[in-house]
Design an enzyme around this catalytic site. Structure first.
Site, PDB file in Angstrom:
ATOM      1  CB  CYS A   2      -0.873   0.035   1.239  1.00 29.14           C
ATOM      2  SG  CYS A   2      -1.966  -1.361   1.370  1.00 29.14           S
ATOM      3  NE  ARG A  27       4.494   2.171  -1.050  1.00 28.56           N
ATOM      4  CZ  ARG A  27       5.406   2.169  -0.065  1.00 28.56           C
ATOM      5  NH1 ARG A  27       6.582   2.707  -0.282  1.00 28.56           N
ATOM      6  NH2 ARG A  27       5.168   1.610   1.092  1.00 28.56           N
ATOM      7  CD1 TRP A  74      -0.400  -5.386  -4.036  1.00 27.32           C
ATOM      8  CD2 TRP A  74      -0.125  -6.255  -1.993  1.00 27.32           C
ATOM      9  NE1 TRP A  74       0.121  -6.641  -4.191  1.00 27.32           N
ATOM     10  CE2 TRP A  74       0.294  -7.215  -2.964  1.00 27.32           C
ATOM     11  CE3 TRP A  74      -0.034  -6.589  -0.659  1.00 27.32           C
ATOM     12  CZ2 TRP A  74       0.786  -8.469  -2.622  1.00 27.32           C
ATOM     13  CZ3 TRP A  74       0.461  -7.845  -0.310  1.00 27.32           C
ATOM     14  CH2 TRP A  74       0.853  -8.773  -1.284  1.00 27.32           C
ATOM     15  CG  ASN A 100       1.524   0.128   4.143  1.00 24.69           C
ATOM     16  OD1 ASN A 100       1.219  -1.057   4.039  1.00 24.69           O
ATOM     17  ND2 ASN A 100       2.687   0.598   3.769  1.00 24.69           N
ATOM     18  N   GLY A 101      -0.492  -1.784   6.391  1.00 28.32           N
ATOM     19  CA  GLY A 101      -0.100  -2.745   7.430  1.00 28.32           C
ATOM     20  C   GLY A 101      -1.232  -3.741   7.638  1.00 28.32           C
ATOM     21  CD  GLU A 460      16.579 -12.457  -8.838  1.00 31.54           C
ATOM     22  OE1 GLU A 460      15.984 -13.047  -7.924  1.00 31.54           O
ATOM     23  OE2 GLU A 460      16.225 -11.348  -9.262  1.00 31.54           O
ATOM     24  CE  LYS A 464      14.601 -10.310 -11.275  1.00 28.25           C
ATOM     25  NZ  LYS A 464      13.958  -9.881 -10.048  1.00 28.25           N
ATOM     26  CD  GLU A 467       9.935 -10.675  -9.511  1.00 32.67           C
ATOM     27  OE1 GLU A 467      10.988 -10.495 -10.146  1.00 32.67           O
ATOM     28  OE2 GLU A 467       9.743 -10.233  -8.375  1.00 32.67           O
ATOM     29  CG  HIS A 483      17.242 -37.201  -8.424  1.00 33.55           C
ATOM     30  ND1 HIS A 483      17.623 -38.520  -8.504  1.00 33.55           N
ATOM     31  CD2 HIS A 483      18.388 -36.486  -8.382  1.00 33.55           C
ATOM     32  CE1 HIS A 483      18.937 -38.603  -8.480  1.00 33.55           C
ATOM     33  NE2 HIS A 483      19.428 -37.382  -8.414  1.00 33.55           N
ATOM     34  CE  LYS A 577      11.691  -2.106  -6.055  1.00 36.20           C
ATOM     35  NZ  LYS A 577      12.390  -3.061  -6.939  1.00 36.20           N
TER      36      LYS A 577
HETATM   37  C1  BG6 Z   1       8.773  -8.658  -3.251  1.00 32.42           C
HETATM   38  C2  BG6 Z   1       9.263  -7.983  -4.513  1.00 32.42           C
HETATM   39  O1  BG6 Z   1       7.508  -8.150  -2.912  1.00 32.42           O
HETATM   40  O2  BG6 Z   1       9.658  -8.418  -2.181  1.00 32.42           O
HETATM   41  C3  BG6 Z   1      10.595  -8.603  -4.878  1.00 32.42           C
HETATM   42  O3  BG6 Z   1       8.330  -8.170  -5.580  1.00 32.42           O
HETATM   43  C4  BG6 Z   1      11.557  -8.404  -3.724  1.00 32.42           C
HETATM   44  O4  BG6 Z   1      11.126  -7.978  -6.042  1.00 32.42           O
HETATM   45  C5  BG6 Z   1      10.975  -8.934  -2.405  1.00 32.42           C
HETATM   46  O5  BG6 Z   1      12.755  -9.115  -4.010  1.00 32.42           O
HETATM   47  C6  BG6 Z   1      11.824  -8.471  -1.225  1.00 32.42           C
HETATM   48  O6  BG6 Z   1      11.781  -7.067  -1.189  1.00 32.42           O
HETATM   49  P1  BG6 Z   1      12.958  -6.284  -0.405  1.00 32.42           P
HETATM   50  O7  BG6 Z   1      12.609  -4.838  -0.524  1.00 32.42           O
HETATM   51  O8  BG6 Z   1      12.937  -6.795   1.008  1.00 32.42           O
HETATM   52  O9  BG6 Z   1      14.239  -6.649  -1.109  1.00 32.42           O
END
Ligand code: BG6
Length: 582
Positions: A2, A27, A74, A100-101, A460, A464, A467, A483, A577
């Site tokens: 949020c 975000r 969010w 937010n929370g 990773e 990517k 995502e 396996h 984010k």
């Molecule tokens: C996710 C993001 O919500 O949080 C990822 O989409 C990120 O990209 C992960 O790696 C951790 O976020 P942060 O800010 O703790 O590195």
């Protein structure tokens, strides 16, 4: 995650709130809304979906007033619809709140309110806050807010309006919230990034503090004791909030990596937290966890010091074994991820703690010694420069540990690190995976394989691709595919094999042959010529940093694949984010 914005001053609030929400879009959100105090009345407007929907509705209504709050939601509790969007009003409309929370005890608070004749309009946990403030209100809004926050369990950053007072109220517990003082008034926001176009002067609320803002900001703790806070002046990096001609923030941030890596290399301090430690715990979420996993391979193989890599949300609840001479390092681009902060709190007091973060003075830096990355603000939800600069810090930690042991390999490692910006530059200039991206984009699934640090790079890379292109990408240690999962390999199955480690090359080549013999289409990412693959993404040879270089190559592959699939690359669906709730 949020986003909260608030404003009080001499200008009309509406446009300033919308501008702030626009800067918080990165975000991740699924609805939005604003509330403005107009002559002693709180006017609220909300909309499902993108911010443009809210702006469209605003054109149909006059919204005047110089004090207001805004929110991008969010969804955590309740569907992502207009009813559950913030701001939420109290029963009589006297208070409006944005949150937010997560309020962990909201069900019992709901029951208490219902027993007092209240009825809830939405499915959210946040709405109870507005009603509780009204319930405790006897003419003093700050006091009513204080009484309310004492009842709340969980995490909350709040922006609050009161119809009776021309004031903006802010509350912070665990979730992020900053106060910024601009020429035309005072703002609150979830992060400094949203306000850099207005001000560089911030008052950073600590967890357990609230503020009453009129023509000045008065900060109090939750017992209403006044708190003095120094103004923090942020660096002038407004440029990062602009794409500078790139099609997406993600592409800009991929190409910023050489300079981001160089800044990070040049800015490291003494790293004294590494003196006299036993084993190391590296924790993080998402890509930050993959950095932790790669850090495990890098540091253990170079220094012989035991390193545990854990997903933060697992670490915090598995009653982890922490010894007094351990060191826990939380890795987090935002420094605000709730699970990572939660895991950090488990270790606090039991062992030394540090954090690798990118956002100055973010929440994690208040509870652990920061080892900053200097990537600059990262806007795209899928991290790129944030991830590779985390790896740089992990290489620097390995170098410092080697140096502490008097191991001469530190010189070789530091020499290679000093050439890392150029090596990344080389990858960016020579890797052009557009054709392969087109092929990959035709699939709804893909497999990534690798061994050792290349396995972390493969994880990773798979994330990517998932995502931003919504292709279901799975990752396995190269030796593990046979396996079980190899049953899924059929003609044309795309397999991306990361093979940068000379010691393990022949093993990974055997794994490539295994999947090839079952019809797979294999893309290898390697400094070596690998005949067994169908396509090779060649990267420069490097003794230590090759897994990082491979990660940059697969960032480009994922980006171009998502482009072919017309995906919304900077703001992928459902993603945030950084998730500041559990
Ligand atoms: C996710 C993001 O919500 O949080 C990822 O989409 C990120 O990209 C992960 O790696 C951790 O976020 P942060 O800010 O703790 O590195």
């Amino acid at each position: 995650m949020c986003g909260i914005i608030g404003y009080i001053g001499k200008s009309q609030a509406k446009d300033l709130l919308i501008d702030g929400l626009r800067r918080l879009e990165y975000r991740g959100y699924d609805s939005s809304g604003i509330a403005v105090r107009d002559n002693g009345e709180l006017c609220v407007l909300k909309a499902k979906g993108k911010l443009d929907n809210l702006i469209g509705k605003l054109e149909e209504r006059s919204f005047s007033g110089t004090c207001g709050i805004g929110h991008t939601r969010w969804a955590t509790h309740g569907a992502p619809d207009e009813l559950n969007a913030h701001p939420h009003l109290s029963r009589s409309g006297k208070f409006a709140i944005v949150h937010n929370g997560i309020i962990e005890n909201y069900k019992e608070l709901c029951d208490m309110l219902i027993s007092q004749g209240y009825s809830l309009r939405s499915e959210t946990d946040s709405e109870v806050i507005a009603h509780l403030i009204e319930l405790g209100y006897d003419g003093d809004a700050l006091k009513a807010i204080q009484k309310t926050v004492k009842l709340l369990k969980g995490s909350f950053a709040l922006g609050i309006l009161c119809a009776d007072e021309n004031a903006l109220f802010a509350v912070k517990k665990d979730s992020p919230l900053v106060i910024g003082s601009g020429e035309d008034g005072i703002y609150i926001a979830s992060d400094m990034q949203a306000l850099l176009s207005k001000t560089h002067e911030f008052l950073l609320l600590e967890s357990g503090e609230m503020a009453k803002i009129t023509d000045k900001a008065e900060i109090f703790d939750f017992d209403l004791r006044p708190v003095k806070r120094q103004v923090y002046v942020a660096e002038n990096d407004k440029s990062d909030a602009d794409k500078h001609g790139y099609a997406h923030f993600m592409l800009k941030e991929i190409y910023e990596q050489p300079e981001a890596i160089e800044r990070t290399l040049l800015s490291q301090g003494e790293l004294s937290f590494l003196d006299g430690i036993g084993s190391i715990h590296l924790i993080g979420c998402g890509s930050a966890y993959h950095a932790a996993l790669m850090g495990k391979y890098i540091i253990e193989s170079l220094t012989g010091i035991r390193v545990h890599a854990d997903i933060a949300s697992e670490f915090r609840y598995r009653n982890p074994i922490i010894k007094p001479d351990d060191l826990l390092i939380a890795i987090s681009q935002s420094g605000e991820t709730a699970d990572t902060i939660g895991a950090m709190n488990i270790a606090a007091g039991k062992c030394k703690t540090a954090c690798i973060v990118n956002v100055p003075l973010s929440s994690l830096t208040h509870v652990a010694e920061p080892m900053y990355t200097y990537a600059g603000p990262e806007i795209a939800v899928a991290t790129t420069k944030g991830f590779t600069t985390q790896l740089v810090n992990l290489y620097l930690i390995a170098a410092k540990l080697l140096s502490n042991k008097g191991d001469s390999r530190v010189n070789e490692l530091m020499t290679e690190l000093s050439s890392l910006p150029l090596l990344v530059e080389n990858v960016l200039k020579t890797v052009s995976p557009v054709k392969l991206a087109f092929l990959l984009a035709q699939n709804d699934y893909a497999f990534f394989i690798g061994r050792g640090a290349d396995y972390a790079a493969a994880k990773e890379s798979a994330l990517k691709l998932k995502e931003i292109s919504y292709i279901h990408a799975d990752c396995y240690p190269a030796g593990e595919l046979k396996h079980g999962t190899i049953s899924l390999i059929q003609k044309g199955s795309p397999v991306i094999a990361i093979a940068t480690d000379k010691q393990l090359l022949s093993k990974t080549v055997s794994n490539i042959a295994e999947v090839k013999s079952r019809g797979a289409f294999v893309i290898a990412v390697s400094p070596f010529d690998i005949d067994a693959c169908d396509a090779l993404i060649k990267i420069p040879y490097a003794k230590y940093v090759a897994p990082l270089l491979a990660s940059v190559a697969t960032q480009l592959l994922s980006y171009h694949t998502a482009l072919v699939r017309h995906c919304e690359i900077d703001k992928p669906r459902n993603l945030a984010k950084s998730v500041t709730v559990e």
